[in-house]
Design a protein around this motif. Structure first.
Motif, mmCIF file in Angstrom:
data_model
loop_
_atom_site.group_PDB
_atom_site.id
_atom_site.type_symbol
_atom_site.label_atom_id
_atom_site.label_comp_id
_atom_site.label_asym_id
_atom_site.label_seq_id
_atom_site.Cartn_x
_atom_site.Cartn_y
_atom_site.Cartn_z
ATOM 1 N N PHE A 25 12.670 -0.492 -7.017
ATOM 2 C CA PHE A 25 13.837 -1.183 -6.466
ATOM 3 C C PHE A 25 13.787 -1.183 -4.946
ATOM 4 O O PHE A 25 13.965 -2.222 -4.296
ATOM 5 C CB PHE A 25 15.104 -0.488 -6.969
ATOM 6 C CG PHE A 25 16.380 -1.191 -6.632
ATOM 7 C CD1 PHE A 25 16.901 -2.160 -7.474
ATOM 8 C CD2 PHE A 25 17.065 -0.887 -5.470
ATOM 9 C CE1 PHE A 25 18.087 -2.817 -7.165
ATOM 10 C CE2 PHE A 25 18.246 -1.532 -5.147
ATOM 11 C CZ PHE A 25 18.762 -2.500 -5.999
ATOM 12 N N THR A 26 13.520 -0.014 -4.360
ATOM 13 C CA THR A 26 13.443 0.104 -2.905
ATOM 14 C C THR A 26 12.281 -0.707 -2.351
ATOM 15 O O THR A 26 12.408 -1.378 -1.321
ATOM 16 C CB THR A 26 13.292 1.580 -2.500
ATOM 17 O OG1 THR A 26 14.406 2.321 -3.001
ATOM 18 C CG2 THR A 26 13.220 1.734 -0.989
ATOM 19 N N GLY A 27 11.149 -0.650 -3.023
ATOM 20 C CA GLY A 27 9.990 -1.414 -2.574
ATOM 21 C C GLY A 27 10.256 -2.907 -2.570
ATOM 22 O O GLY A 27 9.854 -3.620 -1.640
ATOM 23 N N GLY A 28 10.945 -3.401 -3.599
ATOM 24 C CA GLY A 28 11.279 -4.815 -3.643
ATOM 25 C C GLY A 28 12.180 -5.233 -2.487
ATOM 26 O O GLY A 28 11.972 -6.284 -1.870
ATOM 27 N N ILE A 29 13.165 -4.412 -2.179
ATOM 28 C CA ILE A 29 14.056 -4.717 -1.062
ATOM 29 C C ILE A 29 13.289 -4.677 0.255
ATOM 30 O O ILE A 29 13.494 -5.521 1.147
ATOM 31 C CB ILE A 29 15.242 -3.730 -1.029
ATOM 32 C CG1 ILE A 29 16.161 -3.993 -2.222
ATOM 33 C CG2 ILE A 29 16.028 -3.861 0.284
ATOM 34 C CD1 ILE A 29 17.354 -3.077 -2.301
ATOM 35 N N LEU A 30 12.370 -3.720 0.409
ATOM 36 C CA LEU A 30 11.584 -3.634 1.644
ATOM 37 C C LEU A 30 10.711 -4.863 1.835
ATOM 38 O O LEU A 30 10.565 -5.354 2.962
ATOM 39 C CB LEU A 30 10.714 -2.372 1.622
ATOM 40 C CG LEU A 30 11.415 -1.045 1.910
ATOM 41 C CD1 LEU A 30 10.430 0.118 1.765
ATOM 42 C CD2 LEU A 30 12.028 -1.045 3.300
ATOM 43 N N LEU A 84 0.825 -1.210 0.000
ATOM 44 C CA LEU A 84 0.000 0.000 0.000
ATOM 45 C C LEU A 84 0.861 1.262 0.000
ATOM 46 O O LEU A 84 0.595 2.219 -0.746
ATOM 47 C CB LEU A 84 -0.918 0.003 1.223
ATOM 48 C CG LEU A 84 -2.112 -0.940 1.196
ATOM 49 C CD1 LEU A 84 -2.844 -0.904 2.545
ATOM 50 C CD2 LEU A 84 -3.070 -0.550 0.077
ATOM 51 N N GLY A 85 1.888 1.270 0.856
ATOM 52 C CA GLY A 85 2.747 2.452 0.949
ATOM 53 C C GLY A 85 3.512 2.715 -0.332
ATOM 54 O O GLY A 85 3.627 3.866 -0.770
ATOM 55 N N ILE A 86 4.043 1.662 -0.937
ATOM 56 C CA ILE A 86 4.766 1.832 -2.204
ATOM 57 C C ILE A 86 3.790 2.261 -3.306
ATOM 58 O O ILE A 86 4.125 3.082 -4.167
ATOM 59 C CB ILE A 86 5.489 0.530 -2.591
ATOM 60 C CG1 ILE A 86 6.564 0.193 -1.545
ATOM 61 C CG2 ILE A 86 6.125 0.657 -3.963
ATOM 62 C CD1 ILE A 86 7.628 1.253 -1.374
ATOM 63 N N GLY A 87 2.562 1.704 -3.273
ATOM 64 C CA GLY A 87 1.550 2.138 -4.232
ATOM 65 C C GLY A 87 1.234 3.617 -4.091
ATOM 66 O O GLY A 87 1.097 4.336 -5.087
ATOM 67 N N ALA A 88 1.115 4.091 -2.845
ATOM 68 C CA ALA A 88 0.896 5.514 -2.608
ATOM 69 C C ALA A 88 2.079 6.335 -3.113
ATOM 70 O O ALA A 88 1.912 7.440 -3.641
ATOM 71 C CB ALA A 88 0.681 5.772 -1.113
ATOM 72 N N GLY A 89 3.277 5.767 -2.979
ATOM 73 C CA GLY A 89 4.462 6.447 -3.495
ATOM 74 C C GLY A 89 4.410 6.621 -5.004
ATOM 75 O O GLY A 89 4.780 7.667 -5.540
ATOM 76 N N PHE A 90 3.912 5.603 -5.716
ATOM 77 C CA PHE A 90 3.782 5.712 -7.173
ATOM 78 C C PHE A 90 2.736 6.768 -7.558
ATOM 79 O O PHE A 90 2.911 7.496 -8.543
ATOM 80 C CB PHE A 90 3.423 4.359 -7.772
ATOM 81 C CG PHE A 90 4.608 3.462 -7.996
ATOM 82 C CD1 PHE A 90 5.535 3.755 -8.991
ATOM 83 C CD2 PHE A 90 4.807 2.345 -7.210
ATOM 84 C CE1 PHE A 90 6.644 2.933 -9.194
ATOM 85 C CE2 PHE A 90 5.910 1.517 -7.401
ATOM 86 C CZ PHE A 90 6.829 1.817 -8.394
ATOM 87 N N LEU A 91 1.656 6.842 -6.801
ATOM 88 C CA LEU A 91 0.650 7.882 -7.074
ATOM 89 C C LEU A 91 1.246 9.280 -6.855
ATOM 90 O O LEU A 91 0.986 10.210 -7.628
ATOM 91 C CB LEU A 91 -0.564 7.677 -6.167
ATOM 92 C CG LEU A 91 -1.409 6.441 -6.433
ATOM 93 C CD1 LEU A 91 -2.545 6.328 -5.413
ATOM 94 C CD2 LEU A 91 -1.996 6.474 -7.845
ATOM 95 N N TYR A 92 2.036 9.400 -5.799
ATOM 96 C CA TYR A 92 2.697 10.680 -5.532
ATOM 97 C C TYR A 92 3.678 11.021 -6.656
ATOM 98 O O TYR A 92 3.790 12.184 -7.070
ATOM 99 C CB TYR A 92 3.421 10.594 -4.188
ATOM 100 C CG TYR A 92 4.060 11.881 -3.731
ATOM 101 C CD1 TYR A 92 3.364 13.090 -3.748
ATOM 102 C CD2 TYR A 92 5.369 11.888 -3.259
ATOM 103 C CE1 TYR A 92 3.954 14.267 -3.313
ATOM 104 C CE2 TYR A 92 5.961 13.063 -2.812
ATOM 105 C CZ TYR A 92 5.262 14.242 -2.849
ATOM 106 O OH TYR A 92 5.841 15.408 -2.414
ATOM 107 N N GLY A 113 0.478 1.284 5.987
ATOM 108 C CA GLY A 113 0.758 1.778 4.645
ATOM 109 C C GLY A 113 1.198 3.235 4.665
ATOM 110 O O GLY A 113 2.121 3.635 3.939
ATOM 111 N N TYR A 114 0.557 4.034 5.513
ATOM 112 C CA TYR A 114 0.956 5.439 5.641
ATOM 113 C C TYR A 114 2.351 5.532 6.238
ATOM 114 O O TYR A 114 3.146 6.395 5.861
ATOM 115 C CB TYR A 114 -0.053 6.192 6.499
ATOM 116 C CG TYR A 114 0.195 7.687 6.568
ATOM 117 C CD1 TYR A 114 0.369 8.447 5.417
ATOM 118 C CD2 TYR A 114 0.249 8.349 7.806
ATOM 119 C CE1 TYR A 114 0.589 9.806 5.478
ATOM 120 C CE2 TYR A 114 0.475 9.709 7.874
ATOM 121 C CZ TYR A 114 0.638 10.436 6.710
ATOM 122 O OH TYR A 114 0.868 11.783 6.776
#
Length: 362
Positions: free
Chosen positions: A222-227, A47-55, A186-187
């Protein structure tokens, strides 16, 4: 202030943003995520990485509408007073976040390597930051480009060596937490990738502005995958309850990994280089972005950077010495600072759309 023409390539931008995103998120997210969402924290990461993509999509729209620096565009579209007020908000956000990162960095060194030397470590760190920022973004980008795989290949190796210690029973049962807890988690993940907010201020520093969005996507993916991998490993090693109690679980994980052959006894000290360079990169980017908000004369830039470096140093010391100020900052960062850097681009685009509509009606 800047080397050569103050332009970096797309590859350098991607690696710079990856360093900015990775170190801070890998240190602060896992423990907080375990406290909020437990075993369901993995869904919070998505969810957090998805929000990052929207941002990122929002920032892409901003970049497409800016000719020069984002700060100058704010003043043009919002008026001098409001524009300067918004730039001041960004300045406070960057400086306070830089102070928090500096405090985290120095505290990590004190706890893991050198005891009772916080101020000395902090001073040395900020001297290095001043040296890096005053030398220009090109020099830093070249260094990160060289160090990228040198640092990340050992990180991947450490994650691989940690797999035998993972107990997959700790991953279940899932869906044991409430939806609200997963959303809060997620936030928290979104809060853990604050380097995205510097992207609008890279417009004048990348050879092709259209590359910034693509580089940001690559860095975030890349960062999301590592997380995702890191959180599953940490959860499998310590369990949700154990993970909650650790301040820096990624560092603790490194200390438990034994290299075969016995040639390296302190893998946590060895892997500290990853946290050093990633946190250092983020510090440089934040101080650089703060200094890039205002049009200052070339001969005054180094003095302003020195002032900002000293300011970050003093605030970091305040965070370390008085924990209540750090708590106040966390509240500010969660409920004021982060919403601010999300809402301002939205307001900017709305004002721009209103202006364009008005011009079409004339």
């Amino acid at each position: 202030m800047f080397a050569a023409n103050n332009k970096i390539s797309g590859r350098q931008t991607a690696r710079l943003l990856t360093f900015d995103l990775l170190g801070y998120s890998a240190l602060v997210i896992p423990s907080m995520l375990a406290q909020m969402a437990g075993r369901d924290g993995i869904f919070s990461v998505f969810l957090g990485i998805g929000a990052g993509f929207l941002y990122l999509r929002l920032l892409k729209a901003v970049l497409e509408q800016t000719d020069g620096g984002f700060g100058d565009c704010l003043r043009k579209k919002c008026g001098r007073f409001i524009g300067n007020l918004l730039k001041a908000g960004y300045y406070v956000y960057f400086i306070l976040l830089a102070a928090r990162v500096a405090e985290l960095f120095a505290e990590l060194v004190v706890e893991e390597l050198l005891e009772k030397q916080f101020r000395l470590i902090l001073v040395i760190l900020m001297v290095l930051v001043y040296y890096g920022v005053s030398g220009g973004i090109e020099g830093r980008a070249r260094i990160y480009e060289i160090l990228f795989w040198i640092l990340l290949i050992p990180l991947f190796l450490m994650l691989l060596l940690a797999l035998p210690a993972v107990d997959t029973d700790y991953w279940t049962p899932v869906f044991s937490e409430g939806i609200g807890d997963v959303l809060q988690g997620g936030y928290q993940v979104f809060l853990g990738i604050p380097a995205l907010s510097v992207i609008p201020f890279l417009a004048g520093c990348v050879r092709e502005k259209k590359q910034i969005y693509r580089c940001g996507k690559w860095a975030l993916l890349f960062t999301g995958g590592i997380l995702v991998v890191l959180y599953l490993i940490l959860l499998g090693m310590f369990g949700a309850e154990g993970l909650k109690t650790l301040d820096y679980p990624a560092v603790t994980m490194m200390s438990r990994i034994q290299m075969t052959g016995g040639f390296l006894k302190r893998t946590d000290a060895f892997m500290f280089a990853v946290w050093f360079f990633t946190l250092y990169a983020l510090l440089n980017s934040l101080v650089f972005s703060a200094g890039n908000l205002w049009n200052r004369k070339q001969e005054h830039i180094r003095w302003w950077l020195l002032f900002e470096t000293v300011l970050v140093l003093l605030l970091a010391d305040v965070f370390y010495r008085w924990s209540e100020f750090k708590l106040y900052y966390e509240v500010f960062f969660r409920y004021v600072g982060t919403p601010f850097v999300v809402i301002v681009p939205v307001v900017f685009l709305l004002l721009l759309k209103k202006e364009q509509t008005g011009n079409e009606n004339l």
